[in-house]
Design an enzyme around this catalytic site. Sequence first.
Site, mmCIF file in Angstrom:
data_model
loop_
_atom_site.group_PDB
_atom_site.id
_atom_site.type_symbol
_atom_site.label_atom_id
_atom_site.label_comp_id
_atom_site.label_asym_id
_atom_site.label_seq_id
_atom_site.Cartn_x
_atom_site.Cartn_y
_atom_site.Cartn_z
ATOM 1 N N ASP A 1 0.850 -1.187 0.000
ATOM 2 C CA ASP A 1 0.000 0.000 0.000
ATOM 3 C C ASP A 1 0.889 1.242 0.000
ATOM 4 O O ASP A 1 2.116 1.146 0.108
ATOM 5 C CB ASP A 1 -0.952 0.012 1.204
ATOM 6 N N ASP B 1 8.869 5.443 14.030
ATOM 7 C CA ASP B 1 9.498 4.433 14.875
ATOM 8 C C ASP B 1 10.896 4.044 14.417
ATOM 9 O O ASP B 1 11.859 4.103 15.182
ATOM 10 C CB ASP B 1 8.597 3.201 15.014
ATOM 11 N N ASP C 1 1.307 5.180 1.656
ATOM 12 C CA ASP C 1 0.909 6.113 2.714
ATOM 13 C C ASP C 1 1.423 7.512 2.382
ATOM 14 O O ASP C 1 2.513 7.683 1.813
ATOM 15 C CB ASP C 1 1.479 5.679 4.062
#
Length: 464
Positions: free
Chosen positions: A74, A158, A76
């Site tokens: 996907d 992260d 983002d």
Amino acid sequence: MLKKLFKSFRSPLRRAPRPRSTPEVLSSSQHPLKRNEISRHAISVVERLQRAGYQAYLVGGCVRDLLLDIDPKDFDVATSATPEQVRAEFRNARVIGRRFKLVHVHFGREIIEVATFRANHPQGEEEENSNLAARHESGRILRDNVYGTLEDDAQRRDFTINALYYDPTQEHILDYARGMHDVRNHLVRLIGDPEQRYLEDPVRMLRAVRFAAKLDFDIEKHSAAPIRRLAPMLRDIPAARLFDEVLKLFLAGYAEYTFDLLLEHDLFAQLFPASGEALKRNPEYTEKLIRQALINTDERIHDGKSVTPAFLFAALLWPALPARVLHLQDKGMPPIPAMQEAAHTLIAEQCQRIAVPKRFTIPIREIWDMQERLPRRSGKRADLLLENPRFRAGYDFLLLRELAGENTGGLGEWWTDYQDANDSERRQMIRDLAGKGESTASAAPRKRRRNNNRRKRGNEGSGE
């Protein structure tokens, strides 16, 4: 006021290192990304937001995977626009989430996920526990909707390899955290202090393992060091969230390597406590059965075949079941009720840690129940079992048990032959069972029961 005063006297050692404010900018000649490799819908979202006066970039896994020549699952987008502003730009968008607000922009079956730049949480309790941000007393982030700048957003991500921003308009990459360095050196590295970042969200420990397994990277030593000590923090994570994370860990085609890393970092027992105990009690059999199930799962995924979480969870939990069945039999419970009761309690306990939905727990129990029924083949039972919708899963699970070293008296081979036989051959196989005395090898060890009033029987099958 006193909290703010004491905060000003805190040791400088407790402060996070100053974030990098200017990124390394890689031009199109310095990276391999091409616009034609990227979803046209993702590019249109970025360009439309930019035309509306907002900053917008492709970010995260899609950029990382394209750099590694992996097809992204996907795309983002990160932007300076708030979720409400994004929603106003796209009629085909809707705002989702509470802990972390996002916008999903729908283009048929493709969804482009758009997130607003995040900033670090305020430090004072008065500012932090609000509608925008909240932390648990352990440090875990409960709500994360503090918006900031692009620079803030890069430091809040992260891992360094997920903090690369690609602008398809100018075709350059912004790198605030030396993510390109770690991509080239195959390292999974946390941004910031590892212990603090794990305390903010313990699921990051699972994400570190997942990325290392998926990309065949190493977890950087400072990022790996606190994991074993902080692994019990996963108990604080909502069980429903852990179910989603476990599916990502084991149903992506690299489950066996993921299992190795979970064991290495003492995370597996936090996810599956009863199976963790089984690994200590009977390590050879437990590891062999689970590993073979994960190998089979990986092979099916690589072959484009379907996989079901029910079979996976049935295998992950099975090694913990026999000891519980024997315990109930020792208390005088007959074998089949003991099996059913042990299965019920084991699944109920597991669902406290990982919220396995009922649409999977019911098939898990049916697969296990089939292990008790497969040895009972006399009369018409074998044909009725073949017609059972759970027969195939139960049969595959039987073969898995045999591969792990269970002695079933050749039951798997018998069922393999029976499926391939014609009608007359099947009748002969049933007669042969009656002549030999039908095998009663079952899923769990059985205790012999004495019966002084036992009547003599003829040469009949022992099936009920």
